[in-house]
Design a protein around this motif. Structure first.
Motif, short mmCIF file in Angstrom:
data_model
loop_
_atom_site.label_atom_id
_atom_site.label_comp_id
_atom_site.label_asym_id
_atom_site.label_seq_id
_atom_site.Cartn_x
_atom_site.Cartn_y
_atom_site.Cartn_z
N ALA A 36 -62.47 26.35 65.38
CA ALA A 36 -61.98 25.72 66.61
C ALA A 36 -61.17 26.73 67.42
N GLN A 37 -61.06 26.48 68.72
CA GLN A 37 -60.32 27.37 69.61
C GLN A 37 -58.97 26.82 70.02
N ALA A 38 -58.73 25.55 69.74
CA ALA A 38 -57.44 24.93 70.05
C ALA A 38 -57.10 23.94 68.94
N PHE A 39 -55.79 23.80 68.67
CA PHE A 39 -55.32 22.95 67.58
C PHE A 39 -54.09 22.16 68.03
N ARG A 40 -53.88 21.06 67.32
CA ARG A 40 -52.61 20.34 67.39
C ARG A 40 -52.01 20.34 66.00
N TRP A 41 -50.69 20.44 65.95
CA TRP A 41 -50.00 20.32 64.66
C TRP A 41 -49.71 18.84 64.45
#
Length: 286
Positions: A36-41
């Motif tokens: 993936a290129q973007a994440f949420r914690w």
């Protein structure tokens, strides 16, 4: 009761207890989807993990107007970072809706195909910053930890956690992680008149109260400050026309200009966000 029956009854009670306890135990962390290129914690049942964002909000740099200086400096800083050179953590502050968070997302979008990744962290999870850095520190990608609309009230524990992550830990900062934060406040923490009253004037020098020094120290740990300001009428109208063109509306006349100005007047401000909202409404009603 014969021994076998006692054993079976005991096992039944153990199984019942385990069933009751299972929801209380921390969930097992799933494998991070590093493609993936973007994440949420995300924190669930006391366990934090990086969760892939399936459909990230991609913004192009040329979609943002009236922020050319801020864009130039943030792009330069991010390019240095992506290319493995030294770069700074960044604090973007100023008027609401004038492009702070949009610019961060646009810069990430500009460099994401060169290995730049975005991790969005909510203020309530800032105490997990050390865990986040530990998870990504050995990765080959470069990570921007994005804290949007950041501000603290008295007693917020995330305040100290952010200070430590920026420049206050015994551990060295990770070379592949930077923090980009946006806020409407320059100093992130509220300042009170009573604190200013404690400021001393001695031998021609101003000695600020310890409480003020402590609050200013957080902002100063960001190496780069970018300030944003409300739009003038001409800047607002330029933003409206830019977004209308993005939405396929090229016609512009006195009626559309008057409607755009009335929209801003009704909202009590002129900003890129308000220009975008008007353009969506105007384009959707054509």
């Amino acid at each position: 009761m014969i021994p076998n029956e006692r054993l079976l009854a005991f096992l039944d009670r153990v199984e019942t207890l385990l069933d009751r306890a299972d929801p209380l135990l921390p969930a097992a962390a799933s494998e991070t989807e590093w493609s993936a290129q973007a994440f949420r914690w995300r924190v669930r049942n006391g366990r934090g993990q990086l969760e892939a964002v399936r459909h990230p909000h991609t913004i192009q740099l040329d979609q943002l107007v009236n922020v050319s200086l801020q864009r130039e400096r943030l792009v330069a800083n991010t390019r240095q970072f992506v290319e493995g050179r030294l770069a700074n953590n960044v604090l973007l502050t100023g008027a609401r809706g004038c492009g702070k968070s949009s610019l961060v997302k646009a810069v990430w979008n500009e460099f994401r195909h060169q290995g730049l990744r975005l991790i969005e962290v909510e203020k309530t999870h800032l105490h997990d910053l050390a865990d986040i850095v530990e998870q990504v520190g050995a990765r080959p990608e470069r990570f921007i930890v994005f804290c949007d609309d950041l501000s603290f009230e008295e007693g917020d524990h995330g305040y100290q956690a952010l200070k430590t992550a920026l420049d206050g830990s015994i551990a060295a900062t990770s070379a592949n992680v930077l923090i980009y934060a946006t806020s409407n406040r320059r100093h992130l923490v509220p300042e009170y008149f009573s604190e200013n009253a404690q400021t001393r004037h001695q031998d021609g020098e101003i000695h600020f109260a310890e409480a003020i020094e402590e609050k200013v120290a957080l902002s100063e740990r960001f190496g780069l400050w970018l300030s944003f300001y409300g739009f003038s009428q001409d800047e607002y109208l330029a933003a409206v026309r830019n977004w209308l063109a993005e939405f396929g509306v090229t016609a512009w006349d006195d009626a559309s200009e008057r409607a755009a100005l009335q929209w801003a007047q009704g909202r009590g401000a002129r900003s890129g966000r308000i220009a975008w909202q008007f353009a969506r409404d105007w384009a959707g009603s054509r």
